[in-house]
Design a protein around this motif. Structure first.
Motif, mmCIF file in Angstrom:
data_model
loop_
_atom_site.group_PDB
_atom_site.id
_atom_site.type_symbol
_atom_site.label_atom_id
_atom_site.label_comp_id
_atom_site.label_asym_id
_atom_site.label_seq_id
_atom_site.Cartn_x
_atom_site.Cartn_y
_atom_site.Cartn_z
ATOM 1 N N THR A 188 -39.913 -31.972 6.678
ATOM 2 C CA THR A 188 -39.413 -33.164 7.362
ATOM 3 C C THR A 188 -40.492 -33.674 8.312
ATOM 4 O O THR A 188 -41.456 -32.973 8.629
ATOM 5 C CB THR A 188 -38.134 -32.858 8.149
ATOM 6 O OG1 THR A 188 -38.413 -31.857 9.149
ATOM 7 C CG2 THR A 188 -37.034 -32.354 7.227
ATOM 8 N N ASP A 215 -32.425 -44.140 5.802
ATOM 9 C CA ASP A 215 -33.362 -43.268 6.523
ATOM 10 C C ASP A 215 -32.686 -42.326 7.519
ATOM 11 O O ASP A 215 -32.869 -41.117 7.461
ATOM 12 C CB ASP A 215 -34.448 -44.084 7.223
ATOM 13 C CG ASP A 215 -35.738 -43.296 7.382
ATOM 14 O OD1 ASP A 215 -35.933 -42.324 6.622
ATOM 15 O OD2 ASP A 215 -36.556 -43.647 8.237
ATOM 16 N N VAL A 216 -31.917 -42.876 8.461
ATOM 17 C CA VAL A 216 -31.195 -42.073 9.456
ATOM 18 C C VAL A 216 -29.805 -42.681 9.613
ATOM 19 O O VAL A 216 -29.695 -43.893 9.846
ATOM 20 C CB VAL A 216 -31.921 -42.082 10.820
ATOM 21 C CG1 VAL A 216 -31.117 -41.317 11.866
ATOM 22 C CG2 VAL A 216 -33.321 -41.489 10.690
ATOM 23 N N LEU A 259 -27.398 -40.717 1.607
ATOM 24 C CA LEU A 259 -28.523 -40.928 2.518
ATOM 25 C C LEU A 259 -29.776 -41.176 1.695
ATOM 26 O O LEU A 259 -30.063 -40.445 0.743
ATOM 27 C CB LEU A 259 -28.717 -39.694 3.408
ATOM 28 C CG LEU A 259 -29.916 -39.692 4.357
ATOM 29 C CD1 LEU A 259 -29.777 -40.797 5.412
ATOM 30 C CD2 LEU A 259 -30.062 -38.328 5.036
ATOM 31 N N SER A 318 -33.608 -41.245 2.448
ATOM 32 C CA SER A 318 -34.731 -41.031 3.360
ATOM 33 C C SER A 318 -35.926 -41.830 2.865
ATOM 34 O O SER A 318 -36.132 -41.968 1.654
ATOM 35 C CB SER A 318 -35.096 -39.548 3.430
ATOM 36 O OG SER A 318 -34.052 -38.784 4.006
ATOM 37 N N PRO A 320 -38.200 -37.011 4.444
ATOM 38 C CA PRO A 320 -36.954 -36.769 5.165
ATOM 39 C C PRO A 320 -37.213 -36.526 6.653
ATOM 40 O O PRO A 320 -38.235 -35.962 7.040
ATOM 41 C CB PRO A 320 -36.395 -35.507 4.499
ATOM 42 C CG PRO A 320 -37.045 -35.457 3.157
ATOM 43 C CD PRO A 320 -38.412 -36.037 3.369
ATOM 44 N N SER A 333 -31.825 -34.799 8.616
ATOM 45 C CA SER A 333 -31.259 -34.676 7.270
ATOM 46 C C SER A 333 -30.705 -33.273 7.015
ATOM 47 O O SER A 333 -29.871 -33.097 6.119
ATOM 48 C CB SER A 333 -32.299 -35.029 6.207
ATOM 49 O OG SER A 333 -33.409 -34.145 6.246
ATOM 50 N N LYS A 334 -31.118 -32.287 7.822
ATOM 51 C CA LYS A 334 -30.574 -30.941 7.628
ATOM 52 C C LYS A 334 -29.105 -30.872 8.036
ATOM 53 O O LYS A 334 -28.402 -29.928 7.675
ATOM 54 C CB LYS A 334 -31.391 -29.921 8.423
ATOM 55 C CG LYS A 334 -31.309 -30.072 9.928
ATOM 56 C CD LYS A 334 -32.241 -29.097 10.637
ATOM 57 C CE LYS A 334 -32.195 -29.278 12.157
ATOM 58 N NZ LYS A 334 -33.160 -28.385 12.842
ATOM 59 N N PHE A 390 -27.065 -33.244 7.133
ATOM 60 C CA PHE A 390 -26.391 -34.008 6.092
ATOM 61 C C PHE A 390 -26.050 -33.051 4.962
ATOM 62 O O PHE A 390 -26.904 -32.648 4.180
ATOM 63 C CB PHE A 390 -27.301 -35.141 5.595
ATOM 64 C CG PHE A 390 -26.680 -36.018 4.537
ATOM 65 C CD1 PHE A 390 -25.709 -36.942 4.872
ATOM 66 C CD2 PHE A 390 -27.074 -35.901 3.213
ATOM 67 C CE1 PHE A 390 -25.126 -37.747 3.902
ATOM 68 C CE2 PHE A 390 -26.504 -36.705 2.233
ATOM 69 C CZ PHE A 390 -25.531 -37.624 2.585
ATOM 70 N N HIS A 449 -28.370 -37.117 -1.536
ATOM 71 C CA HIS A 449 -29.531 -37.426 -0.693
ATOM 72 C C HIS A 449 -30.684 -37.859 -1.607
ATOM 73 O O HIS A 449 -31.043 -37.154 -2.552
ATOM 74 C CB HIS A 449 -29.918 -36.187 0.114
ATOM 75 C CG HIS A 449 -31.033 -36.406 1.083
ATOM 76 N ND1 HIS A 449 -31.683 -35.352 1.709
ATOM 77 C CD2 HIS A 449 -31.620 -37.536 1.555
ATOM 78 C CE1 HIS A 449 -32.608 -35.844 2.516
ATOM 79 N NE2 HIS A 449 -32.590 -37.163 2.429
ATOM 80 N N VAL A 481 -28.336 -31.261 -1.949
ATOM 81 C CA VAL A 481 -27.642 -31.312 -0.670
ATOM 82 C C VAL A 481 -26.911 -29.987 -0.452
ATOM 83 O O VAL A 481 -26.145 -29.565 -1.319
ATOM 84 C CB VAL A 481 -26.624 -32.471 -0.636
ATOM 85 C CG1 VAL A 481 -25.803 -32.448 0.647
ATOM 86 C CG2 VAL A 481 -27.340 -33.807 -0.775
#
Length: 277
Positions: A13, A168-169, A193, A195, A199, A203-204, A206, A213, A246
């Motif tokens: 990330t 993205d977020v 999501l 990204s 990422p 994202s962790k 999510f 993702h 995911v």
């Protein structure tokens, strides 16, 4: 390049600070990109992710909610591409960006007669949409959530079961620490999501069954990737996005079986006029 199978455990990330520097490098003389090019590539990636998780056959009414910055610009680009894919996008843009690039993107949508709704129509449009794109805040957002976005995110948190894709977020999330522990956005988690470039640490957070993702960054050169320690996955065929596993989502077998089922090549028959917009 990483395969999708290995991506979850090894994909690095990138923090907000590093992402800002990376963007500057891309737009430097050595990088060669303009902000308009990057926004176009990002918005194209968003549109492809939406097509993969919500093809037109599942409902064509897509509400794209745009913030005033670059994340909102990505949403405007995505709305244009979605129109060309055969969707019926509607844009909610309550605080318009003042840069010329946003004005041009707005003109492009006006030329396609894509509707821009006013504040009073937001709630009814939200509830009548088949899919929602959250393009409000990006990785550089910080501080309190001010009106009208506080009410918007509260409504998204209570959205009646219709899918949401965040760009993205997820809006209201901290780029590093994820969803707030309390207050606005604490109970907001999108279904999907996308990204961009790489990422972000949030994202962790999510995860969960049914969530998907995607990563869109098929413009990062090997020189940039090496500088920032990015080991990016391989993008299949002509696609601008790649799906990442995911935690707590579908099984690996389901992920693998789906990679070609809804892709650009496999799903083109559902699109009016193809994918080139």
């Amino acid at each position: 390049m990483l395969t999708v199978k290995r991506a979850l455990s090894t994909l690095k990330t990138i923090s907000a600070q590093a992402a800002t520097k990376l963007d500057h490098d891309l737009m430097s003389i050595q990088g060669g990109f303009s902000i308009g090019q990057l926004m176009e590539l990002a918005g194209l990636s968003v549109s492809q992710a939406v097509f993969k998780c919500h093809p037109p056959s599942k409902g064509k009414k897509v509400l794209v909610i745009c913030g005033p910055g670059n994340n909102g610009g990505d949403g405007l680009v995505a709305a244009r591409h979605l129109w060309h894919y055969g969707y019926q996008p509607t844009v909610y843009y309550p605080k318009k960006g003042r840069n010329e690039i946003y004005e041009r993107l707005t003109v492009q949508l006006n030329n396609l007669k894509v509707p821009f709704i006013v504040d009073s129509d937001f709630k009814s449009t939200l509830y009548n949409s088949d899919h929602v794109v959250d393009a409000i805040f990006g990785f550089s957002f910080s501080g309190p959530i001010r009106p009208p976005f506080d009410d918007i995110i509260t409504l998204l948190s209570t959205h009646p079961g219709k899918p949401i894709t965040s760009v993205d977020v997820p809006s209201s999330w901290n780029v590093d620490s994820g969803p707030p522990s309390s207050g606005i956005g604490s109970d907001f988690t999108p279904n999907f999501l996308i990204s961009l470039t790489a990422p972000k640490p949030c994202s962790k957070f999510f995860h969960g069954k049914g969530r998907r993702h995607f990563l869109g960054g098929r413009f990062v050169s090997p020189v940039i990737a090496e500088k920032y320690g990015l080991e990016l996955p391989e993008y299949p065929g002509l696609e601008q996005v790649v799906e990442l596993p995911v935690p707590g989502g579908e099984s690996e077998g389901e992920e693998e079986g789906r990679e070609t089922g809804e892709g650009l090549e496999g799903g083109a028959k559902d699109v009016k006029g193809g994918f080139c917009s």
